[in-house]
Design a protein around this motif. Structure first.
Motif, PDB file in Angstrom:
ATOM      1  N   SER A 105      24.768 -40.270  27.187  1.00 30.33           N
ATOM      2  CA  SER A 105      24.328 -38.994  28.004  1.00 30.33           C
ATOM      3  C   SER A 105      25.303 -37.807  27.963  1.00 30.33           C
ATOM      4  CB  SER A 105      24.655 -39.468  29.408  1.00 30.33           C
ATOM      5  OG  SER A 105      26.035 -39.640  30.118  1.00 30.33           O
ATOM      6  N   GLU A 106      26.390 -38.016  27.124  1.00 26.70           N
ATOM      7  CA  GLU A 106      27.433 -36.910  26.928  1.00 26.70           C
ATOM      8  C   GLU A 106      26.670 -35.627  26.148  1.00 26.70           C
ATOM      9  OE1 GLU A 106      31.038 -37.826  24.698  1.00 26.70           O
ATOM     10  OE2 GLU A 106      31.436 -39.580  25.853  1.00 26.70           O
ATOM     11  N   ARG A 107      27.130 -34.514  26.765  1.00 28.97           N
ATOM     12  CA  ARG A 107      26.846 -33.061  26.153  1.00 28.97           C
ATOM     13  C   ARG A 107      25.130 -32.835  26.514  1.00 28.97           C
ATOM     14  NH1 ARG A 107      28.754 -35.645  22.144  1.00 28.97           N
ATOM     15  NH2 ARG A 107      26.946 -35.773  20.834  1.00 28.97           N
ATOM     16  N   HIS A 108      24.805 -33.364  27.638  1.00 36.47           N
ATOM     17  CA  HIS A 108      23.573 -33.403  28.256  1.00 36.47           C
ATOM     18  C   HIS A 108      23.600 -33.252  30.104  1.00 36.47           C
ATOM     19  CE1 HIS A 108      21.172 -34.892  24.742  1.00 36.47           C
ATOM     20  NE2 HIS A 108      22.022 -35.876  24.765  1.00 36.47           N
ATOM     21  N   ALA A 109      22.775 -32.327  30.247  1.00 34.13           N
ATOM     22  CA  ALA A 109      22.591 -32.225  31.792  1.00 34.13           C
ATOM     23  C   ALA A 109      22.337 -33.797  32.464  1.00 34.13           C
ATOM     24  CB  ALA A 109      21.360 -31.281  32.087  1.00 34.13           C
ATOM     25  N   ARG A 110      23.170 -34.158  33.152  1.00 28.50           N
ATOM     26  CA  ARG A 110      23.149 -35.336  33.884  1.00 28.50           C
ATOM     27  C   ARG A 110      23.399 -35.531  35.154  1.00 28.50           C
ATOM     28  NH1 ARG A 110      28.239 -37.932  30.117  1.00 28.50           N
ATOM     29  NH2 ARG A 110      29.730 -36.654  31.305  1.00 28.50           N
ATOM     30  N   PHE A 111      23.040 -36.719  35.834  1.00 30.05           N
ATOM     31  CA  PHE A 111      23.359 -37.205  37.302  1.00 30.05           C
ATOM     32  C   PHE A 111      22.922 -38.554  37.401  1.00 30.05           C
ATOM     33  CE2 PHE A 111      18.922 -35.597  37.439  1.00 30.05           C
ATOM     34  CZ  PHE A 111      18.379 -36.545  38.470  1.00 30.05           C
ATOM     35  N   TRP A 112      23.807 -39.307  38.245  1.00 29.46           N
ATOM     36  CA  TRP A 112      23.614 -40.387  38.715  1.00 29.46           C
ATOM     37  C   TRP A 112      22.659 -40.420  39.867  1.00 29.46           C
ATOM     38  CZ3 TRP A 112      25.334 -45.178  37.540  1.00 29.46           C
ATOM     39  CH2 TRP A 112      26.295 -45.180  36.729  1.00 29.46           C
ATOM     40  N   PHE A 113      21.786 -41.323  40.168  1.00 31.85           N
ATOM     41  CA  PHE A 113      20.866 -41.550  41.337  1.00 31.85           C
ATOM     42  C   PHE A 113      20.947 -43.138  41.620  1.00 31.85           C
ATOM     43  CE2 PHE A 113      18.508 -42.777  37.529  1.00 31.85           C
ATOM     44  CZ  PHE A 113      17.561 -43.711  37.825  1.00 31.85           C
ATOM     45  N   SER A 114      20.396 -43.144  42.766  1.00 36.78           N
ATOM     46  CA  SER A 114      20.089 -44.690  43.392  1.00 36.78           C
ATOM     47  C   SER A 114      18.701 -44.712  44.063  1.00 36.78           C
ATOM     48  CB  SER A 114      21.196 -44.825  44.514  1.00 36.78           C
ATOM     49  OG  SER A 114      21.267 -44.316  45.512  1.00 36.78           O
ATOM     50  N   GLY A 124      21.658 -45.655  38.588  1.00 38.23           N
ATOM     51  CA  GLY A 124      21.223 -45.232  37.176  1.00 38.23           C
ATOM     52  C   GLY A 124      21.740 -43.987  36.837  1.00 38.23           C
ATOM     53  N   VAL A 125      21.699 -43.478  35.685  1.00 37.94           N
ATOM     54  CA  VAL A 125      22.142 -41.963  35.206  1.00 37.94           C
ATOM     55  C   VAL A 125      20.547 -41.486  34.386  1.00 37.94           C
ATOM     56  CG1 VAL A 125      23.229 -40.571  33.594  1.00 37.94           C
ATOM     57  CG2 VAL A 125      24.406 -42.409  34.851  1.00 37.94           C
ATOM     58  N   LEU A 126      20.221 -40.211  34.906  1.00 33.92           N
ATOM     59  CA  LEU A 126      19.346 -39.668  34.412  1.00 33.92           C
ATOM     60  C   LEU A 126      19.949 -38.440  33.240  1.00 33.92           C
ATOM     61  CD1 LEU A 126      16.466 -39.077  36.995  1.00 33.92           C
ATOM     62  CD2 LEU A 126      16.070 -40.013  34.794  1.00 33.92           C
ATOM     63  N   TYR A 127      19.401 -38.280  32.322  1.00 35.37           N
ATOM     64  CA  TYR A 127      20.070 -37.070  31.637  1.00 35.37           C
ATOM     65  C   TYR A 127      18.958 -36.546  30.636  1.00 35.37           C
ATOM     66  CZ  TYR A 127      20.373 -40.554  27.529  1.00 35.37           C
ATOM     67  OH  TYR A 127      20.040 -41.486  26.948  1.00 35.37           O
ATOM     68  N   LEU A 128      19.063 -35.361  30.512  1.00 34.63           N
ATOM     69  CA  LEU A 128      18.059 -34.351  29.909  1.00 34.63           C
ATOM     70  C   LEU A 128      18.162 -34.211  28.221  1.00 34.63           C
ATOM     71  CD1 LEU A 128      15.613 -32.548  30.267  1.00 34.63           C
ATOM     72  CD2 LEU A 128      17.164 -30.568  30.714  1.00 34.63           C
ATOM     73  N   THR A 129      17.247 -34.710  27.401  1.00 34.79           N
ATOM     74  CA  THR A 129      17.217 -34.666  26.181  1.00 34.79           C
ATOM     75  C   THR A 129      16.217 -33.694  25.597  1.00 34.79           C
ATOM     76  OG1 THR A 129      15.527 -36.289  25.760  1.00 34.79           O
ATOM     77  CG2 THR A 129      17.830 -37.097  26.027  1.00 34.79           C
ATOM     78  N   ASP A 130      16.054 -33.401  24.432  1.00 32.33           N
ATOM     79  CA  ASP A 130      15.103 -32.410  23.733  1.00 32.33           C
ATOM     80  C   ASP A 130      13.886 -33.092  24.207  1.00 32.33           C
ATOM     81  OD1 ASP A 130      16.899 -30.754  22.976  1.00 32.33           O
ATOM     82  OD2 ASP A 130      16.836 -31.587  21.063  1.00 32.33           O
TER      83      ASP A 130
END
Length: 91
Positions: A22-31, A73-79
């Motif tokens: 998830s590095e270099r992406h907008a990301r956040f933890w959620f539950s 978990g972690v959500l992260y934004l990819t292309d």
């Protein structure tokens, strides 16, 4: 089944807690907390996790025999869009 999600409680997670992909992406933890009533013993066994307990009613009413468990978990934004590579019972 009912699901209760949360992101605010995880806003202060340290950078070192995020997965490498998830590095270099907008990301956040959620539950999320799952509240469920298994149809039978086999269904109950399939839904059990290390933190599964009898539901205590904190999120509202549920049928008799309800259980709950918690996943993060972690959500992260990819292309291609938002991605989550999996959830578990703790960071």
């Amino acid at each position: 089944m009912r699901t209760v999600a949360d992101v605010d409680s995880w806003a202060d997670m340290p950078e070192t807690s995020y997965p490498e992909q998830s590095e270099r992406h907008a990301r956040f933890w959620f539950s999320y907390t799952r509240i469920f009533v298994p149809e039978n013993e086999a269904a109950r066994s399939c839904q059990m996790a290390g933190n599964t307990v009898e539901y205590d009613g904190r999120y509202g009413e549920a049928p008799e025999g309800a259980y709950e468990n918690f996943q993060v978990g972690v959500l992260y934004l990819t292309d291609e869009g938002w991605r989550c590579d999996g959830t578990g019972t703790g960071p």
